[in-house]
Design a protein around this motif. Structure first.
Motif, PDB file in Angstrom:
ATOM      1  N   LYS A   1       2.666 -20.265   5.919  1.00 61.45           N
ATOM      2  CA  LYS A   1       4.043 -20.420   6.406  1.00 61.45           C
ATOM      3  C   LYS A   1       4.280 -19.598   7.669  1.00 61.45           C
ATOM      4  O   LYS A   1       4.965 -20.042   8.595  1.00 61.45           O
ATOM      5  N   ASP A   2       3.728 -18.383   7.681  1.00 61.76           N
ATOM      6  CA  ASP A   2       3.950 -17.495   8.826  1.00 61.76           C
ATOM      7  C   ASP A   2       2.816 -16.471   8.879  1.00 61.76           C
ATOM      8  O   ASP A   2       2.855 -15.453   8.186  1.00 61.76           O
ATOM      9  N   LEU A   3       1.822 -16.732   9.693  1.00 64.61           N
ATOM     10  CA  LEU A   3       0.654 -15.855   9.779  1.00 64.61           C
ATOM     11  C   LEU A   3       1.037 -14.457  10.257  1.00 64.61           C
ATOM     12  O   LEU A   3       0.396 -13.473   9.877  1.00 64.61           O
ATOM     13  N   LYS A   4       2.099 -14.352  11.054  1.00 61.80           N
ATOM     14  CA  LYS A   4       2.504 -13.046  11.572  1.00 61.80           C
ATOM     15  C   LYS A   4       2.925 -12.102  10.447  1.00 61.80           C
ATOM     16  O   LYS A   4       2.777 -10.883  10.567  1.00 61.80           O
ATOM     17  N   THR A   5       3.441 -12.661   9.371  1.00 61.18           N
ATOM     18  CA  THR A   5       3.817 -11.823   8.228  1.00 61.18           C
ATOM     19  C   THR A   5       2.599 -11.106   7.671  1.00 61.18           C
ATOM     20  O   THR A   5       2.655  -9.914   7.335  1.00 61.18           O
ATOM     21  N   VAL A   6       1.493 -11.817   7.569  1.00 57.30           N
ATOM     22  CA  VAL A   6       0.243 -11.214   7.094  1.00 57.30           C
ATOM     23  C   VAL A   6      -0.295 -10.234   8.133  1.00 57.30           C
ATOM     24  O   VAL A   6      -0.705  -9.118   7.809  1.00 57.30           O
ATOM     25  N   THR A   7      -0.275 -10.647   9.392  1.00 60.98           N
ATOM     26  CA  THR A   7      -0.816  -9.808  10.466  1.00 60.98           C
ATOM     27  C   THR A   7      -0.094  -8.468  10.562  1.00 60.98           C
ATOM     28  O   THR A   7      -0.714  -7.397  10.505  1.00 60.98           O
ATOM     29  N   TYR A   8       1.227  -8.510  10.681  1.00 64.90           N
ATOM     30  CA  TYR A   8       1.991  -7.277  10.865  1.00 64.90           C
ATOM     31  C   TYR A   8       2.074  -6.465   9.573  1.00 64.90           C
ATOM     32  O   TYR A   8       2.033  -5.228   9.598  1.00 64.90           O
ATOM     33  N   GLY A   9       2.174  -7.166   8.442  1.00 60.72           N
ATOM     34  CA  GLY A   9       2.190  -6.456   7.167  1.00 60.72           C
ATOM     35  C   GLY A   9       0.890  -5.714   6.924  1.00 60.72           C
ATOM     36  O   GLY A   9       0.888  -4.581   6.412  1.00 60.72           O
ATOM     37  N   SER A  10      -0.201  -6.325   7.300  1.00 59.89           N
ATOM     38  CA  SER A  10      -1.516  -5.696   7.135  1.00 59.89           C
ATOM     39  C   SER A  10      -1.641  -4.452   8.009  1.00 59.89           C
ATOM     40  O   SER A  10      -2.114  -3.394   7.557  1.00 59.89           O
ATOM     41  N   ARG A  11      -1.225  -4.574   9.251  1.00 58.45           N
ATOM     42  CA  ARG A  11      -1.323  -3.438  10.168  1.00 58.45           C
ATOM     43  C   ARG A  11      -0.448  -2.275   9.710  1.00 58.45           C
ATOM     44  O   ARG A  11      -0.855  -1.106   9.778  1.00 58.45           O
ATOM     45  N   ASP A  12       0.744  -2.584   9.219  1.00 55.18           N
ATOM     46  CA  ASP A  12       1.644  -1.532   8.751  1.00 55.18           C
ATOM     47  C   ASP A  12       1.064  -0.817   7.528  1.00 55.18           C
ATOM     48  O   ASP A  12       1.119   0.415   7.430  1.00 55.18           O
ATOM     49  N   ALA A  13       0.520  -1.598   6.597  1.00 55.08           N
ATOM     50  CA  ALA A  13      -0.044  -1.003   5.381  1.00 55.08           C
ATOM     51  C   ALA A  13      -1.226  -0.101   5.701  1.00 55.08           C
ATOM     52  O   ALA A  13      -1.333   1.021   5.180  1.00 55.08           O
ATOM     53  N   MET A  14      -2.099  -0.583   6.583  1.00 58.68           N
ATOM     54  CA  MET A  14      -3.283   0.209   6.913  1.00 58.68           C
ATOM     55  C   MET A  14      -2.905   1.434   7.744  1.00 58.68           C
ATOM     56  O   MET A  14      -3.514   2.500   7.605  1.00 58.68           O
ATOM     57  N   ALA A  15      -1.898   1.309   8.606  1.00 59.30           N
ATOM     58  CA  ALA A  15      -1.438   2.463   9.385  1.00 59.30           C
ATOM     59  C   ALA A  15      -0.888   3.542   8.459  1.00 59.30           C
ATOM     60  O   ALA A  15      -1.127   4.749   8.676  1.00 59.30           O
ATOM     61  N   PHE A  16      -0.178   3.141   7.421  1.00 54.92           N
ATOM     62  CA  PHE A  16       0.358   4.106   6.452  1.00 54.92           C
ATOM     63  C   PHE A  16      -0.783   4.840   5.754  1.00 54.92           C
ATOM     64  O   PHE A  16      -0.749   6.074   5.624  1.00 54.92           O
ATOM     65  N   LEU A  17      -1.799   4.105   5.320  1.00 60.37           N
ATOM     66  CA  LEU A  17      -2.917   4.722   4.602  1.00 60.37           C
ATOM     67  C   LEU A  17      -3.685   5.678   5.505  1.00 60.37           C
ATOM     68  O   LEU A  17      -4.100   6.761   5.074  1.00 60.37           O
ATOM     69  N   ARG A  18      -3.893   5.291   6.756  1.00 56.16           N
ATOM     70  CA  ARG A  18      -4.623   6.161   7.691  1.00 56.16           C
ATOM     71  C   ARG A  18      -3.847   7.444   7.980  1.00 56.16           C
ATOM     72  O   ARG A  18      -4.437   8.494   8.242  1.00 56.16           O
ATOM     73  N   ALA A  19      -2.514   7.341   7.929  1.00 52.40           N
ATOM     74  CA  ALA A  19      -1.675   8.499   8.251  1.00 52.40           C
ATOM     75  C   ALA A  19      -1.575   9.486   7.096  1.00 52.40           C
ATOM     76  O   ALA A  19      -1.030  10.591   7.277  1.00 52.40           O
ATOM     77  N   ILE A  20      -2.087   9.159   5.927  1.00 53.74           N
ATOM     78  CA  ILE A  20      -1.910  10.027   4.738  1.00 53.74           C
ATOM     79  C   ILE A  20      -2.457  11.446   4.947  1.00 53.74           C
ATOM     80  O   ILE A  20      -1.751  12.395   4.557  1.00 53.74           O
ATOM     81  N   PRO A  21      -3.693  11.683   5.440  1.00 47.77           N
ATOM     82  CA  PRO A  21      -4.678  10.743   5.967  1.00 47.77           C
ATOM     83  C   PRO A  21      -5.688  10.321   4.892  1.00 47.77           C
ATOM     84  O   PRO A  21      -6.023  11.100   4.007  1.00 47.77           O
ATOM     85  N   MET A  22      -6.188   9.099   5.039  1.00 52.18           N
ATOM     86  CA  MET A  22      -7.223   8.571   4.169  1.00 52.18           C
ATOM     87  C   MET A  22      -8.373   8.086   5.060  1.00 52.18           C
ATOM     88  O   MET A  22      -8.128   7.390   6.048  1.00 52.18           O
ATOM     89  N   PRO A  23      -9.611   8.462   4.743  1.00 48.76           N
ATOM     90  CA  PRO A  23     -10.748   8.027   5.559  1.00 48.76           C
ATOM     91  C   PRO A  23     -10.816   6.499   5.650  1.00 48.76           C
ATOM     92  O   PRO A  23     -10.466   5.805   4.695  1.00 48.76           O
ATOM     93  N   GLU A  24     -11.271   5.990   6.785  1.00 50.12           N
ATOM     94  CA  GLU A  24     -11.285   4.555   7.021  1.00 50.12           C
ATOM     95  C   GLU A  24     -12.034   3.767   5.946  1.00 50.12           C
ATOM     96  O   GLU A  24     -11.537   2.708   5.511  1.00 50.12           O
ATOM     97  N   PRO A  25     -13.224   4.204   5.479  1.00 50.91           N
ATOM     98  CA  PRO A  25     -13.889   3.435   4.417  1.00 50.91           C
ATOM     99  C   PRO A  25     -13.029   3.300   3.149  1.00 50.91           C
ATOM    100  O   PRO A  25     -13.058   2.264   2.478  1.00 50.91           O
TER     101      PRO A  25
END
Length: 266
Positions: A177-201
């Motif tokens: 329906k809207d690929l941007k929802t997946v794209t931006y949602g994914s980036r936001d989720a991963m940015a949050f995890l990296r900021a914890i910080p959590m190692p990339e693997p």
């Protein structure tokens, strides 16, 4: 005393009753044979639809049977649902009514085969995706699936995309329906995890094991749980990833530890 003709009449009555029961048994047997013939024809049609393009070429017999029965179960579910929808619409003049195709096992098989081919999800596991994602899975196009798959591969290059979409088929439906929802949602989720910080693997593994995070499932409460868990186990988490670069992947034992800690209770 009983009339002299009574035994003869009783005997004739018993013979008639036996003949009647015999006729009923023959009718029941014929009906059962006819029902089984229809079921066999349905199973054959479903298997044939799945085998187009070689989807089941390397599948063992048990897997083929599981795929066929799972597909028929999906079609049967929608057959009953469509009947309920039609009854509701006739009574109230409103409400959704799915197309009759959804109740056709061979049509369902052709749709599930396409999903399996485009995502890499094993045929035996695709009917489960419909149980979780609903009728939207049957309405997906090959192009929409491919766009989501490519987006996920770009997000986690060394991840198992088939595993991700099997766990979270809503990614395919939302992305269609809207690929941007997946794209931006994914980036936001991963940015949050990296900021914890959590190692990339660890970030990538968590996304693969709990892909609902990409759609915001669990909300702020779930993200706070992850943050607290990361703080509690931060030292072990960093030690686990010490020898890995960002493109590295945790070994089996490290994956087991990480998923037990971060995903086991959720």
């Amino acid at each position: 005393r009983s009339p002299r003709g009574a035994p003869a009449r009783a005997s004739a009555s018993r013979r008639a009753g036996t003949k009647h029961r015999r006729g009923d048994d023959e009718n029941d047997t014929s009906a059962a044979i006819e029902i089984e013939a229809r079921r066999a024809a349905t199973r054959a049609a479903v298997e044939s639809a799945w085998r187009e393009g070689g989807a089941l070429a390397n599948s063992p017999k048990d897997d083929v049977q599981r795929v066929v029965l799972g597909t028929i179960a999906v079609a049967r579910h929608y057959e009953l649902l469509i009947e309920q929808q039609k009854t509701h619409f006739a009574k109230y003049g409103q409400g959704e009514v799915l197309p009759d195709d959804h109740a056709d096992p061979a049509w369902v098989a052709s749709r599930l085969r396409m999903v399996s081919v485009m995502t890499g999800v094993a045929p035996r596991s695709v009917p489960d995706m419909v149980q979780q994602g609903g009728a939207g899975i049957l309405s997906l196009s090959a192009n929409s699936i491919m766009r989501v798959v490519l987006e996920l591969k770009a997000l986690v290059p060394n991840g198992d995309v088939a595993h991700v979409v099997h766990l979270e088929p809503d990614l395919l439906i939302v992305g269609a329906k809207d690929l941007k929802t997946v794209t931006y949602g994914s980036r936001d989720a991963m940015a949050f995890l990296r900021a914890i910080p959590m190692p990339e693997p660890c970030v990538r593994l968590l996304i693969c094991e709990e892909p609902g995070l990409l759609l915001g499932k669990g909300g702020v409460e779930r993200l706070q749980q992850i943050r607290e868990t990361a703080e509690e186990h931060g030292e072990n988490m960093r030690a686990t990833c010490a020898a890995l670069d960002d493109e590295g992947w945790l070994d089996v034992n490290a994956q087991r530890w990480f998923t037990n800690v971060f995903c086991g209770y959720y």
